[in-house]
Scaffold this motif. Structure first.
Motif, mmCIF file in Angstrom:
data_model
loop_
_atom_site.group_PDB
_atom_site.id
_atom_site.type_symbol
_atom_site.label_atom_id
_atom_site.label_comp_id
_atom_site.label_asym_id
_atom_site.label_seq_id
_atom_site.Cartn_x
_atom_site.Cartn_y
_atom_site.Cartn_z
ATOM 1 N N LEU A 143 0.831 -1.211 0.000
ATOM 2 C CA LEU A 143 0.000 0.000 0.000
ATOM 3 C C LEU A 143 0.863 1.258 0.000
ATOM 4 O O LEU A 143 0.561 2.223 -0.714
ATOM 5 C CB LEU A 143 -0.931 0.010 1.214
ATOM 6 N N ASP A 144 1.931 1.249 0.776
ATOM 7 C CA ASP A 144 2.843 2.396 0.790
ATOM 8 C C ASP A 144 3.444 2.624 -0.590
ATOM 9 O O ASP A 144 3.550 3.767 -1.059
ATOM 10 C CB ASP A 144 3.956 2.193 1.820
ATOM 11 N N ALA A 145 3.842 1.557 -1.253
ATOM 12 C CA ALA A 145 4.409 1.671 -2.598
ATOM 13 C C ALA A 145 3.369 2.201 -3.584
ATOM 14 O O ALA A 145 3.693 3.015 -4.463
ATOM 15 C CB ALA A 145 4.944 0.317 -3.066
ATOM 16 N N LEU A 146 2.117 1.768 -3.444
ATOM 17 C CA LEU A 146 1.050 2.279 -4.305
ATOM 18 C C LEU A 146 0.842 3.771 -4.082
ATOM 19 O O LEU A 146 0.653 4.528 -5.040
ATOM 20 C CB LEU A 146 -0.250 1.509 -4.051
ATOM 21 N N ASP A 147 0.891 4.202 -2.830
ATOM 22 C CA ASP A 147 0.743 5.634 -2.524
ATOM 23 C C ASP A 147 1.868 6.447 -3.151
ATOM 24 O O ASP A 147 1.628 7.516 -3.714
ATOM 25 C CB ASP A 147 0.712 5.863 -1.010
ATOM 26 N N ARG A 148 3.090 5.933 -3.068
ATOM 27 C CA ARG A 148 4.217 6.642 -3.683
ATOM 28 C C ARG A 148 4.049 6.695 -5.198
ATOM 29 O O ARG A 148 4.328 7.715 -5.827
ATOM 30 C CB ARG A 148 5.539 5.979 -3.306
ATOM 31 N N GLY A 149 3.579 5.622 -5.788
ATOM 32 C CA GLY A 149 3.325 5.593 -7.230
ATOM 33 C C GLY A 149 2.255 6.581 -7.633
ATOM 34 O O GLY A 149 2.365 7.240 -8.669
ATOM 35 N N ASP A 150 1.202 6.690 -6.824
ATOM 36 C CA ASP A 150 0.148 7.670 -7.108
ATOM 37 C C ASP A 150 0.694 9.087 -7.073
ATOM 38 O O ASP A 150 0.342 9.924 -7.904
ATOM 39 C CB ASP A 150 -1.002 7.535 -6.103
#
Length: 112
Positions: free
Chosen positions: A17-24
């Motif tokens: 989830l943290d990686a997805l947030d950074r990608g967003d």
């Protein structure tokens, strides 16, 4: 599946989830509306910008779908259903969950 294994999968999902947030955050600029300014950008450059925007939106949609799968995995953990096949009720092998903690079916049921 014991509580230690579930906590390990929970941490793995939180990291995802943290990686997805950074990608967003990185992809937000690419999803903005493409301006029509023929003086600053030629027709082919605008087409490239539109294509890049479409790719950024598709990537955002994939991240949103992954978030939904992760939230469903958290719900299964909270309900005590994590690690069990949704079709046959058997244990999902831990190797399969290591590869994809969001898996909802055992190998046999996933194959069909």
């Amino acid at each position: 599946m014991n509580e230690t294994q579930i906590q390990s999968f929970r941490k793995q999902l939180m990291d995802t989830l943290d990686a997805l947030d950074r990608g967003d955050a990185r992809g937000a600029a690419g999803q903005r509306t493409v301006e029509l300014d023929q003086q600053a950008v030629g027709r082919l450059s605008r087409m490239d910008a539109l294509q890049n925007q479409a790719m950024a939106k598709a990537t955002g949609a994939r991240r949103a779908a992954q978030r939904t799968r992760i939230q469903a995995a958290f719900s299964r953990m909270d309900e005590g259903e994590f690690g069990y096949c949704e079709d046959c009720g058997e244990d999902i092998p831990s190797g399969r969950l290591d590869l994809d903690p969001c898996a909802t079916k055992c190998v046999s049921c996933a194959i069909g």
